[in-house]
Design a protein around this motif. Sequence first.
Motif, PDB file in Angstrom:
ATOM      1  N   LYS A   7      14.506 -11.555  20.724  1.00 44.38           N
ATOM      2  CA  LYS A   7      15.167 -10.585  21.589  1.00 44.38           C
ATOM      3  C   LYS A   7      16.676 -10.770  21.474  1.00 44.38           C
ATOM      4  N   ILE A   8      17.380  -9.675  21.244  1.00 39.84           N
ATOM      5  CA  ILE A   8      18.841  -9.757  21.144  1.00 39.84           C
ATOM      6  C   ILE A   8      19.480  -8.747  22.077  1.00 39.84           C
ATOM      7  N   GLU A   9      20.705  -9.034  22.451  1.00 38.11           N
ATOM      8  CA  GLU A   9      21.460  -8.153  23.329  1.00 38.11           C
ATOM      9  C   GLU A   9      21.874  -6.906  22.559  1.00 38.11           C
ATOM     10  N   LEU A  10      21.914  -5.785  23.278  1.00 42.76           N
ATOM     11  CA  LEU A  10      22.320  -4.529  22.646  1.00 42.76           C
ATOM     12  C   LEU A  10      23.849  -4.435  22.635  1.00 42.76           C
ATOM     13  N   LYS A  11      24.419  -5.070  21.643  1.00 41.60           N
ATOM     14  CA  LYS A  11      25.878  -5.039  21.499  1.00 41.60           C
ATOM     15  C   LYS A  11      26.214  -5.223  20.033  1.00 41.60           C
ATOM     16  N   MET A  12      27.488  -5.099  19.719  1.00 45.03           N
ATOM     17  CA  MET A  12      27.943  -5.245  18.333  1.00 45.03           C
ATOM     18  C   MET A  12      27.512  -6.593  17.772  1.00 45.03           C
ATOM     19  N   ARG A  13      26.893  -6.558  16.592  1.00 44.26           N
ATOM     20  CA  ARG A  13      26.491  -7.792  15.928  1.00 44.26           C
ATOM     21  C   ARG A  13      27.717  -8.623  15.597  1.00 44.26           C
ATOM     22  N   GLU A  14      27.575  -9.918  15.721  1.00 41.00           N
ATOM     23  CA  GLU A  14      28.735 -10.813  15.648  1.00 41.00           C
ATOM     24  C   GLU A  14      29.424 -10.804  14.287  1.00 41.00           C
ATOM     25  N   THR A  15      28.675 -11.021  13.236  1.00 47.05           N
ATOM     26  CA  THR A  15      29.295 -11.165  11.913  1.00 47.05           C
ATOM     27  C   THR A  15      29.119  -9.922  11.052  1.00 47.05           C
ATOM     28  N   GLU A  16      29.969  -9.813  10.040  1.00 47.16           N
ATOM     29  CA  GLU A  16      29.861  -8.708   9.092  1.00 47.16           C
ATOM     30  C   GLU A  16      28.484  -8.692   8.445  1.00 47.16           C
ATOM     31  N   GLU A  17      27.991  -9.870   8.137  1.00 49.85           N
ATOM     32  CA  GLU A  17      26.704  -9.985   7.464  1.00 49.85           C
ATOM     33  C   GLU A  17      25.580  -9.458   8.354  1.00 49.85           C
ATOM     34  N   GLN A  18      25.613  -9.845   9.616  1.00 51.43           N
ATOM     35  CA  GLN A  18      24.603  -9.355  10.572  1.00 51.43           C
ATOM     36  C   GLN A  18      24.682  -7.847  10.697  1.00 51.43           C
ATOM     37  N   ARG A  19      25.909  -7.327  10.780  1.00 48.53           N
ATOM     38  CA  ARG A  19      26.108  -5.894  10.938  1.00 48.53           C
ATOM     39  C   ARG A  19      25.539  -5.140   9.743  1.00 48.53           C
ATOM     40  N   MET A  20      25.751  -5.687   8.551  1.00 52.32           N
ATOM     41  CA  MET A  20      25.283  -5.044   7.331  1.00 52.32           C
ATOM     42  C   MET A  20      23.760  -4.998   7.272  1.00 52.32           C
ATOM     43  N   VAL A  21      23.149  -6.120   7.564  1.00 55.65           N
ATOM     44  CA  VAL A  21      21.687  -6.182   7.503  1.00 55.65           C
ATOM     45  C   VAL A  21      21.068  -5.309   8.588  1.00 55.65           C
ATOM     46  N   THR A  22      21.611  -5.396   9.796  1.00 51.88           N
ATOM     47  CA  THR A  22      21.090  -4.577  10.889  1.00 51.88           C
ATOM     48  C   THR A  22      21.277  -3.101  10.591  1.00 51.88           C
ATOM     49  N   PHE A  23      22.439  -2.759  10.036  1.00 60.34           N
ATOM     50  CA  PHE A  23      22.694  -1.368   9.664  1.00 60.34           C
ATOM     51  C   PHE A  23      21.642  -0.887   8.671  1.00 60.34           C
TER      52      PHE A  23
END
Length: 128
Positions: A7-23
């Motif tokens: 379970k994760i919070e609904l907010k901007m992913r911390e790292t660029e890498e996380q953002r890329m994978v989540t995107f």
Amino acid sequence: MGTGKKKIELKMRETEEQRMVTFSKRRKGLFKKISELHCMTGAETAIIAFSPAGKPYTHGEPSFNSTMGRFIGYNEEDDYDNDDTDTFKSLLEAIQVDDYWDPDELGSLKQKLKEICGILVSRRDDNV
DNA sequence: AAGCACTTTCTTAAAATAGTGG
DNA sequence: CCACTATTTTAAGAAAGTGCTT
């Protein structure tokens, strides 16, 4: 042995890498849902998502361009290529490159885009 | 060859949905 | 209708893979 979904919070992913994978994962899911919407209701759809790195990803049915064309109100008799998604994509990409592009070239690209939008909007206003 | 920008695969739990009975 | 459960789908974490440019 993966650790499984957390379970994760609904907010901007911390790292660029996380953002890329989540995107990547969530865009896939979102586009799939949109396909289902079209499949089950016949709705014409068009969506653009800019990746964290700024690249545009488009999806639409029956095609991105035909739905965008419909939204903006272009005429049927115009020989507009409905399958050429690259047309819109390249225009979108052109706006993204502010800091890396030759200023003169960017200026003319933006001007062209404005002209195209102006023509299409006025055409829509005339006909609808 | 190295680096970038994703994309995918696997395991697994969260979340969504369908089904059932009050 | 709502509550509960069973089933399905989605996506996080970790790691590996892909394609393209330099």
